[in-house]
Write a protein that holds these residues in place. Structure first.
Motif, mmCIF file in Angstrom:
data_model
loop_
_atom_site.group_PDB
_atom_site.id
_atom_site.type_symbol
_atom_site.label_atom_id
_atom_site.label_comp_id
_atom_site.label_asym_id
_atom_site.label_seq_id
_atom_site.Cartn_x
_atom_site.Cartn_y
_atom_site.Cartn_z
ATOM 1 N N GLY A 92 -6.999 -11.006 0.711
ATOM 2 C CA GLY A 92 -7.324 -10.218 1.889
ATOM 3 C C GLY A 92 -6.136 -10.139 2.834
ATOM 4 N N THR A 93 -5.414 -11.235 2.939
ATOM 5 C CA THR A 93 -4.209 -11.247 3.772
ATOM 6 C C THR A 93 -3.134 -10.338 3.178
ATOM 7 N N ALA A 95 -3.592 -7.762 1.257
ATOM 8 C CA ALA A 95 -4.016 -6.371 1.398
ATOM 9 C C ALA A 95 -3.945 -5.895 2.845
ATOM 10 N N THR A 96 -3.994 -6.817 3.785
ATOM 11 C CA THR A 96 -3.824 -6.452 5.188
ATOM 12 C C THR A 96 -2.371 -6.102 5.473
ATOM 13 N N PRO A 99 -1.444 -2.541 2.651
ATOM 14 C CA PRO A 99 -2.695 -1.837 2.362
ATOM 15 C C PRO A 99 -2.601 -0.918 1.145
ATOM 16 N N ASN A 100 -3.684 -0.940 0.353
ATOM 17 C CA ASN A 100 -3.836 -0.048 -0.813
ATOM 18 C C ASN A 100 -2.813 -0.310 -1.914
ATOM 19 N N PHE A 141 -15.337 -10.055 0.369
ATOM 20 C CA PHE A 141 -14.718 -8.766 0.677
ATOM 21 C C PHE A 141 -15.745 -7.775 1.229
ATOM 22 N N TYR A 150 -11.979 -14.205 6.628
ATOM 23 C CA TYR A 150 -11.063 -13.278 7.302
ATOM 24 C C TYR A 150 -9.637 -13.492 6.782
ATOM 25 N N ALA A 152 -10.253 -10.833 4.809
ATOM 26 C CA ALA A 152 -10.735 -10.105 3.640
ATOM 27 C C ALA A 152 -11.952 -9.241 3.943
ATOM 28 N N ILE A 155 -12.325 -5.311 3.479
ATOM 29 C CA ILE A 155 -11.160 -4.742 2.794
ATOM 30 C C ILE A 155 -11.505 -4.482 1.331
ATOM 31 N N ASP A 156 -11.142 -3.325 0.844
ATOM 32 C CA ASP A 156 -11.417 -2.958 -0.543
ATOM 33 C C ASP A 156 -10.221 -3.307 -1.415
ATOM 34 N N VAL A 157 -10.300 -4.436 -2.089
ATOM 35 C CA VAL A 157 -9.291 -4.825 -3.086
ATOM 36 C C VAL A 157 -9.927 -4.627 -4.461
#
Length: 349
Positions: A92-93, A95-96, A99-100, A141, A150, A152, A155-157
C-alpha cells in the motif's frame, strides 16, 4: 495479442557481489522499459547466496524509483512467510508513492527450505490456509477488515495468483484473478493447470475473463549455435539447484554435453526451490534428468527458430503473456535476447 514481461531473481554472476546483482537488475529494468515491456517482476528467495532477491519489496521500490512507467511487482510475495497485514502496509505504501505501477503476484510456497521458513515466520506455513490469508490481505486493501492497514485502505493493487499446480489453477479461477504459472522451472502440470483455470474461471469485479501468464526461459541470439552456448549458463544454474550447490552464474560452455561432462558436484540431499520440493524425487545419479525436466519450458535459438518454437507452444497452450527469465552470463547479450524476444512476440498474430 501475446504480451511479453520480465521475471528477475537478481542472480549474482561469477565474482559478483549482491550490490552488483542489484545494479544489474536495475539496468535490465531500465532497458525493458525502453523497448516497451510493461511488466517487470522480482522473485522472492531466501537462504540462497547466489540470489539477491530476498527482500523483494525493497527491490521493487528501488526499481520503481529508477524507472518512470514500468509496472513492477512481486513474482512473488510468498504469503506463508509474511503476515498479510504487513504485506498490505508495504505494498500500500509502494502504491501510494508510485500510483498505478505496483502489482502483487502472490504464492503459497515458502520459496525456501523449511528451516528457513521457520526463521522467517516462526512456522513452516504447512498449516496455513492460503485462501484465508488471501482474503485477509484483500480485506485490508478493500477496507472491509475491522482493522485498517494504512495507507493500503482504498488502494487498488492488482493481485495475481502464482502457482505450479492444479490447486492454484482452481483457486485463481474461483477468485476471478489472473493466473501466473511457474513453468520456467516447474512445467510438468502447465497444460493441465491452464485448462482447469480457463474452464473454471468465474468473472469478478477484478477481472472479466481469464488471463494466463506463462513463465519461460528464453535465450535468443544471432545463431542457434551461439544461443545453445549462452543457454549453458542456465543449465549450470538449474544443476546448482538440483545439487544444492548455489554457485553464482557461470560463464557459458559449448553445449549442455560439456556441462554434464565436466560438472563436479552431485546431489546428496533433496533441495527446495520455490514451490518445488524434491523430497520425493530420486536425484542420485539422475541430476541431468531432473535439470532437463525443470528446463522443459525453454525457448533457445535464433530469432527464426524461437519464433517457430513459440508458435508450436502456442498451438498447445492458450496463454496471454510470456514472462521471460533469462540466465545469460554476458549482460549485453542478455539485453539483446530480450530485444529479440520482444520483436518475436510483437510479430505474433
Amino acid at each position: 495479442m501475446v504480451k511479453i514481461s520480465v521475471l528477475n531473481l537478481a542472480p549474482l554472476r561469477q565474482n559478483d557481489s549482491a550490490k552488483d546483482a542489484i545494479d544489474a537488475m536495475v539496468r535490465l529494468a531500465k532497458y525493458a522499459e525502453s523497448i516497451g515491456i510493461q511488466r517487470y517482476w522480482i522473485a522472492e528467495h531466501h537462504n540462497m547466496k547466489n540470489l539477491a532477491s530476498s527482500a523483494t519489496s525493497l527491490l521493487i521500490q528501488h526499481v520503481l524509483s529508477q524507472t518512470t512507467k514500468l509496472h513492477v511487482g512481486s513474482g512473488g510475495v510468498m504469503l506463508p512467510n509474511h503476515a498479510p497485514y504487513v504485506v498490505a502496509e508495504q505494498y500500500g505504501t509502494l502504491a501510494t508513492i508510485y500510483p498505478n505501477r505496483v502489482e502483487l503476484g502472490i504464492g503459497r510456497a515458502p520459496g525456501t527450505d523449511m528451516q528457513t521458513a521457520r526463521a522467517l515466520r516462526r512456522t513452516t506455513g504447512a498449516n496455513a490456509n492460503f485462501k484465508a490469508e488471501l482474503d485477509e490481505l484483500r480485506s485490508y486493501f478493500d477496507g472491509t477488515n475491522e482493522i485498517n492497514a494504512y495507507p493500503a485502505k482504498g488502494i487498488d493493487v492488482p493481485f495475481y495468483i502464482l502457482g505450479s499446480s492444479t490447486d492454484s489453477a482452481y483457486l485463481a479461477a474461483e477468485l476471478g484473478l489472473a493466473y501466473a504459472f511457474a513453468s520456467h522451472f516447474a512445467p510438468r502440470l502447465l497444460e493441465m493447470a491452464v485448462a482447469i483455470y480457463r474452464q473454471n474461471f468465474k468473472p469478478s469485479k477484478y477481472l472479466k475473463k481469464p488471463y494466463v501468464i506463462v513463465g519461460a526461459n528464453v535465450v535468443v541470439a544471432d545463431t542457434n549455435e551461439e544461443a545453445v552456448s549462452l543457454a549453458t549458463t542456465q543449465t549450470q544454474f538449474f544443476l546448482n539447484v538440483v545439487t544444492n550447490t548455489q554457485q553464482n552464474l557461470q560463464p557459458p560452455l559449448k553445449d549442455n554435453n560439456e556441462v554434464f561432462d565436466t560438472y563436479l558436484y552431485k546431489a546428496t540431499k533433496a533441495p527446495h526451490f520455490g514451490p518445488v520440493n524434491f523430497a520425493d524425487t530420486a536425484l542420485m545419479d539422475q541430476e541431468k534428468m531432473a535439470v532437463m525436466s525443470m528446463m522443459a519450458c525453454s525457448f533457445i535459438g535464433s530469432k527464426q527458430d524461437v519464433q517457430e518454437q513459440l508458435q508450436e507452444f502456442r498451438s498447445k497452450i492458450e496463454f496471454d503473456e510470456l514472462m521471460v527469465q533469462s540466465f545469460i552470463y554476458d549482460e549485453q547479450k542478455q539485453l539483446k535476447s530480450y530485444k529479440y524476444i520482444k520483436q518475436i512476440v510483437d510479430e505474433m498474430k
